[in-house]
Design a protein around this motif. Structure first.
Motif, PDB file in Angstrom:
ATOM      1  N   GLY A 122      -3.605 -20.401 -12.805  1.00  0.00           N
ATOM      2  CA  GLY A 122      -3.770 -21.706 -12.177  1.00  0.00           C
ATOM      3  C   GLY A 122      -3.686 -22.861 -13.149  1.00  0.00           C
ATOM      4  N   GLU A 123      -4.041 -22.652 -14.409  1.00  0.00           N
ATOM      5  CA  GLU A 123      -4.043 -23.735 -15.393  1.00  0.00           C
ATOM      6  C   GLU A 123      -2.649 -24.074 -15.889  1.00  0.00           C
ATOM      7  N   THR A 124      -1.757 -23.071 -15.958  1.00  0.00           N
ATOM      8  CA  THR A 124      -0.438 -23.299 -16.556  1.00  0.00           C
ATOM      9  C   THR A 124       0.722 -23.197 -15.579  1.00  0.00           C
ATOM     10  N   GLY A 125       0.497 -22.572 -14.412  1.00  0.00           N
ATOM     11  CA  GLY A 125       1.598 -22.337 -13.483  1.00  0.00           C
ATOM     12  C   GLY A 125       2.530 -21.227 -13.918  1.00  0.00           C
ATOM     13  N   LYS A 126       2.166 -20.512 -14.976  1.00  0.00           N
ATOM     14  CA  LYS A 126       2.964 -19.377 -15.445  1.00  0.00           C
ATOM     15  C   LYS A 126       2.449 -18.088 -14.819  1.00  0.00           C
ATOM     16  N   GLY A 127       3.340 -17.113 -14.689  1.00  0.00           N
ATOM     17  CA  GLY A 127       2.916 -15.835 -14.138  1.00  0.00           C
ATOM     18  C   GLY A 127       4.090 -15.069 -13.577  1.00  0.00           C
ATOM     19  N   VAL A 128       3.807 -14.225 -12.569  1.00  0.00           N
ATOM     20  CA  VAL A 128       4.837 -13.344 -12.024  1.00  0.00           C
ATOM     21  C   VAL A 128       4.637 -13.172 -10.523  1.00  0.00           C
ATOM     22  N   ILE A 129       5.736 -13.022  -9.823  1.00  0.00           N
ATOM     23  CA  ILE A 129       5.752 -12.543  -8.444  1.00  0.00           C
ATOM     24  C   ILE A 129       6.605 -11.280  -8.431  1.00  0.00           C
ATOM     25  N   VAL A 130       6.041 -10.204  -7.904  1.00  0.00           N
ATOM     26  CA  VAL A 130       6.769  -8.946  -7.795  1.00  0.00           C
ATOM     27  C   VAL A 130       6.858  -8.586  -6.320  1.00  0.00           C
ATOM     28  N   LEU A 131       8.071  -8.256  -5.890  1.00  0.00           N
ATOM     29  CA  LEU A 131       8.331  -7.951  -4.482  1.00  0.00           C
ATOM     30  C   LEU A 131       8.851  -6.516  -4.382  1.00  0.00           C
ATOM     31  N   GLY A 181       6.155 -27.580  -5.179  1.00  0.00           N
ATOM     32  CA  GLY A 181       6.117 -26.707  -6.344  1.00  0.00           C
ATOM     33  C   GLY A 181       5.974 -25.247  -6.012  1.00  0.00           C
ATOM     34  N   SER A 182       5.947 -24.904  -4.723  1.00  0.00           N
ATOM     35  CA  SER A 182       5.997 -23.499  -4.329  1.00  0.00           C
ATOM     36  C   SER A 182       7.438 -23.007  -4.465  1.00  0.00           C
ATOM     37  N   VAL A 183       7.638 -21.713  -4.249  1.00  0.00           N
ATOM     38  CA  VAL A 183       9.003 -21.184  -4.326  1.00  0.00           C
ATOM     39  C   VAL A 183       9.304 -20.351  -3.093  1.00  0.00           C
ATOM     40  N   ILE A 184      10.583 -20.342  -2.748  1.00  0.00           N
ATOM     41  CA  ILE A 184      11.112 -19.401  -1.772  1.00  0.00           C
ATOM     42  C   ILE A 184      11.907 -18.363  -2.548  1.00  0.00           C
ATOM     43  N   VAL A 185      11.561 -17.094  -2.349  1.00  0.00           N
ATOM     44  CA  VAL A 185      12.280 -16.007  -3.003  1.00  0.00           C
ATOM     45  C   VAL A 185      13.064 -15.255  -1.943  1.00  0.00           C
ATOM     46  N   ASP A 186      14.397 -15.256  -2.091  1.00  0.00           N
ATOM     47  CA  ASP A 186      15.264 -14.450  -1.232  1.00  0.00           C
ATOM     48  C   ASP A 186      15.614 -13.180  -1.982  1.00  0.00           C
ATOM     49  N   VAL A 187      15.393 -12.044  -1.329  1.00  0.00           N
ATOM     50  CA  VAL A 187      15.693 -10.760  -1.964  1.00  0.00           C
ATOM     51  C   VAL A 187      16.634  -9.958  -1.080  1.00  0.00           C
ATOM     52  N   ALA A 223       2.470 -18.129  -2.101  1.00  0.00           N
ATOM     53  CA  ALA A 223       1.157 -18.705  -1.813  1.00  0.00           C
ATOM     54  C   ALA A 223       0.778 -19.722  -2.873  1.00  0.00           C
ATOM     55  N   SER A 224       1.270 -19.536  -4.080  1.00  0.00           N
ATOM     56  CA  SER A 224       0.983 -20.445  -5.191  1.00  0.00           C
ATOM     57  C   SER A 224       1.909 -21.645  -5.143  1.00  0.00           C
ATOM     58  N   SER A 225       1.391 -22.770  -5.591  1.00  0.00           N
ATOM     59  CA  SER A 225       2.217 -23.973  -5.727  1.00  0.00           C
ATOM     60  C   SER A 225       2.099 -24.490  -7.153  1.00  0.00           C
ATOM     61  N   GLN A 226       2.880 -25.505  -7.472  1.00  0.00           N
ATOM     62  CA  GLN A 226       2.895 -26.082  -8.820  1.00  0.00           C
ATOM     63  C   GLN A 226       3.273 -25.031  -9.869  1.00  0.00           C
ATOM     64  N   LEU A 227       4.227 -24.181  -9.515  1.00  0.00           N
ATOM     65  CA  LEU A 227       4.736 -23.191 -10.455  1.00  0.00           C
ATOM     66  C   LEU A 227       5.700 -23.852 -11.430  1.00  0.00           C
ATOM     67  N   VAL A 228       5.667 -23.416 -12.680  1.00  0.00           N
ATOM     68  CA  VAL A 228       6.591 -23.989 -13.659  1.00  0.00           C
ATOM     69  C   VAL A 228       8.019 -23.610 -13.288  1.00  0.00           C
ATOM     70  N   ARG A 229       8.953 -24.448 -13.703  1.00  0.00           N
ATOM     71  CA  ARG A 229      10.334 -24.274 -13.248  1.00  0.00           C
ATOM     72  C   ARG A 229      11.206 -23.513 -14.242  1.00  0.00           C
ATOM     73  N   LYS A 230      10.612 -22.937 -15.245  1.00  0.00           N
ATOM     74  CA  LYS A 230      11.338 -22.012 -16.117  1.00  0.00           C
ATOM     75  C   LYS A 230      11.226 -20.628 -15.502  1.00  0.00           C
ATOM     76  N   VAL A 231      12.349 -20.074 -15.031  1.00  0.00           N
ATOM     77  CA  VAL A 231      12.315 -18.862 -14.219  1.00  0.00           C
ATOM     78  C   VAL A 231      13.246 -17.804 -14.799  1.00  0.00           C
ATOM     79  N   TRP A 232      12.749 -16.565 -14.814  1.00  0.00           N
ATOM     80  CA  TRP A 232      13.555 -15.373 -15.121  1.00  0.00           C
ATOM     81  C   TRP A 232      13.363 -14.410 -13.965  1.00  0.00           C
ATOM     82  N   HIS A 233      14.458 -13.836 -13.439  1.00  0.00           N
ATOM     83  CA  HIS A 233      14.300 -12.901 -12.326  1.00  0.00           C
ATOM     84  C   HIS A 233      15.354 -11.809 -12.390  1.00  0.00           C
TER      85      HIS A 233
END
Length: 703
Positions: free
Chosen positions: A637-646, A681-687, A659-669
């Protein structure tokens, strides 16, 4: 009679102020600085010399203070209670620098000779009581019993269980096991929790919460907490376990978040067990040798094989390399087997050092081989059950061993041996296996004498066991602060709860359920009972089911291993699963292809760039384990860094809004995912999956 009540202020941190009371059955007053609400923690009650005695203190003095290595201030206060100050209560308080969770415990002594008694034939201690808001049918307050030690047969593991408590439970005067009661949601009320640091399995409890109609919940001794006639005096003490209390403004999320942070940063004196290292263990390959290849369990535990596995482990990003059973000649003395390691473990340690990796070894704390010097020194400390010493038993294809009592002087001998190994071999990770909570009812060890019944000695052993395990680790870590001890709880009937987490972590799952868990008979000639022993997604379903713990306890403290096997979709499922906190890889690295080794290395190397943020983030889960879609978010929550695994169990296209918002915009997937940001600042992930698999999206690292 009017009591002369006086408050002695002890400490204040950014979250709470604490005072200790003289002349009152309220021992501690905890005031939430944000809400201004004060909460009473009631004094303990002991049965002494045949009478119930409440610790209403007088002549209270501060007798010690210090700053601990984990930025926690420790205070000791001593007061008198009873006629003419007959008894003394030493109150130990641990106050973190920036967290709302208070830890406290007691030491009981006497000015003369006194004894602890059981007038009704059972333990008679009330350790602490707290008032909770009672939930009614139309009320908002939520009170729950939180369990960490319920063994759930379908997954063959300990899982988090939360049971709602309402006015009916309190009015009926029920008792519940805990080890925690928590509440939130009442109008004008703080969220709060009360917990005890011990371990017991449902429904076999050593402590219980007794509920009362007015909302009072008292932590009471249930069995085994002390011995009938246990003496106390000027230099003869009764030490309790640790207890915890917290109150925060807000609700469930605020309380669980604060508690996770406490466990991660303030509960243990030394931080190594909390680090998000990636652990590799050789055991799965040893099982495959036995069940697939017609070899022994120990066939592959050689210098040559270990050096080859270290090379692969380094390439995929392993931090701690654990050699499971077989590295030693015999239990007890725990000396390196010269036939398997002619040069000792020196070449292994040197290779690990060159890669910045740590060495881990397997131990059976209860075992000492017939030929061992350990056994010769501890002939009086062998386990007995119902007057009989168990026959010597083989330990994983090594010499026959005797079973040793850990609630005896043997415990210090074992601790000293591990300290020697840390210094001589450079081992810093210790896996402890095969320690059942029950095991000894003999007299003269440290859990009763010939004047106590076999049942009382048995229960006191079971109660003391976890306390002794914790004390062994404390002794080790005083000498070797970098030591990590992992206690194997892969079977039922083990010491599971909050107690051991003050010094170490748990080894949660081996291979999960057996055929017997599902009433599936197997041929007597078959010696492998594991259902989820083979590569594929099914093992990860079982393992991920236990991630519910992360709500309260960071999942990094529940080591669980995933297979590294090819093909790519299997590896991605394993990598995505383990990085949520279980952080374990399970054997047979030399069977992984070169391409697969590089693939795992890329994914886990990326994970390691932000693993501290992932560890700090509370878990959000969407969907059912093994379903489609099954999603996990671990975002700091403090940095907006982390992971989403689907995860998906079937092929096809799906879309997920974070569910999280204000995620940082540096993304690797990974290739299966496409990511787009919303305005908040939330994300939509299409898989899109062409087969069952996993997609991983990191926030805070570049593609």
């Amino acid at each position: 009679m009017t009591m002369n009540v006086k408050s002695v202020w002890v400490e204040s941190n950014p979250w709470f102020a604490l005072s200790v009371q003289e002349g009152s059955p309220t021992l501690l007053t905890y005031t939430n600085k944000h809400s201004g609400i004060s909460h009473s923690i009631y004094a303990p009650v002991f049965e002494l010399d045949g009478e119930a005695c409440t610790a209403i203190l007088s002549n209270l003095q501060e007798t010690g203070r210090r700053i601990l290595p984990n930025r926690v201030s420790e205070y000791e206060l001593t007061g008198e209670f009873g006629p003419k100050g007959k008894w003394r209560l030493h109150l130990l308080l641990r106050v973190p620098d920036d967290n709302p969770v208070l830890r406290f415990k007691y030491r009981l002594s006497a000015s003369g000779e006194s004894v602890m008694t059981k007038a009704l034939g059972k333990d008679a201690i009330s350790y602490a009581g707290v008032q909770f808001p009672i939930r009614t049918a139309d009320g908002e307050a939520e009170v729950r019993e939180v369990r960490f030690s319920e063994f759930v047969e379908p997954v063959h593991s300990y899982c988090l269980q939360e049971q709602p408590l309402d006015e009916r439970h309190f009015a009926a005067g029920l008792d519940v096991a805990g080890p925690m009661i928590a509440s939130w949601g009442g109008e004008g009320e703080d969220a709060q929790l009360l917990a005890y640091e011990h371990g017991s399995q449902m429904p076999d409890s050593f402590l219980r919460f007794r509920l009362a109609a007015d909302g009072l919940a008292e932590i009471q001794a249930a069995k085994g907490n002390y011995l009938t006639g246990q003496p106390i005096g000027r230099d003869r003490y009764y030490d309790t376990i640790w207890f915890q209390y917290a109150a925060v403004s807000g609700g469930e999320k605020e309380l669980t978040s604060a508690y996770r942070a406490f466990v991660l940063h303030h509960m243990a004196l030394y931080p190594e067990s909390r680090q998000p290292y990636i652990f590799y263990n050789t055991w799965n390959n040893q099982e495959r040798d036995k069940h697939f290849r017609g070899k022994s369990y120990l066939a592959s535990i050689t210098e040559e094989r270990m050096l080859a596995e270290i090379e692969k482990a380094h390439r995929i990003g392993v931090d701690v390399f654990v050699i499971d059973t077989g590295w030693y000649t015999a239990t007890g003395d725990w000396e390196v087997n010269p036939d398997r390691f002619p040069r000792g473990l020196t070449p292994i340690k040197e290779r690990l050092d060159s890669y910045g990796m740590k060495l881990g070894l397997w131990f059976g704390p209860n075992s000492a081989a017939l030929s061992s010097r350990m056994l010769q020194r501890n002939q009086n400390n062998l386990m007995h059950w119902q007057g009989v010493k168990p026959d010597p038993h083989p330990v994983w294809e090594t010499e026959l061993s005797e079973k040793m009592c850990l609630v005896s002087p043997y415990a210090d001998d074992f601790a000293d041996t591990l300290i020697r190994l840390a210094r001589d071999l450079g081992v810093t990770y210790f896996k402890w296996d095969a320690v059942q909570q029950y095991g000894c009812d003999h007299y003269g060890h440290g859990h009763g004498d010939s004047g106590h019944t076999s049942e009382e000695r048995r229960d006191h052993y079971a109660f003391r066991l976890g306390i002794e395990l914790t004390r062994i680790v404390e002794k080790m870590q005083e000498a070797c602060p970098e030591a990590i001890v992992d206690f194997d709880i892969t079977e039922g009937g083990r010491y599971v709860g909050l107690g051991f987490l003050s010094v170490g972590k748990y080894f949660l799952i081996n291979n999960g359920p057996y055929y017997q868990n599902y009433n599936v008979p197997i041929d007597e000639a078959v010696d492998n009972w594991n259902i989820f022993f083979h590569p594929g997604p099914a093992r990860s379903w079982i393992c991920r089911t236990t991630y519910d713990h992360d709500k309260w306890i960071p999942s990094i403290l529940f080591l669980t291993h995933y297979f590294p096997d090819d093909p790519a979709d299997f590896q991605q499922i394993s990598a995505g699963s383990l990085m949520l906190g279980h952080n374990g890889i399970w054997g047979d690295l030399l069977s992984v292809s070169e391409e697969g080794t590089d693939r795992l290395g890329r994914i886990l190397g990326t994970y390691k760039k932000i693993r501290n943020e992932i560890t700090a983030g509370s878990m959000t889960r969407y969907g059912k384990v093994g379903g489609s879609l099954e999603v996990y978010e671990k975002i700091c929550g403090e940095t907006g860094k982390g992971v989403i695994v689907l995860f998906a169990a079937v092929p096809g296209k799906q879309r997920y809004l974070s569910a999280s918002s204000q995620l940082v915009r540096k993304v690797w997937h990974t290739a299966e995912a496409a990511v787009s940001f919303t305005e908040d600042g939330s994300v939509i992930v299409d898989v899109e999956f062409d087969k069952p698999g996993a997609a991983i999206v990191f926030f805070g690292v570049d593609s």
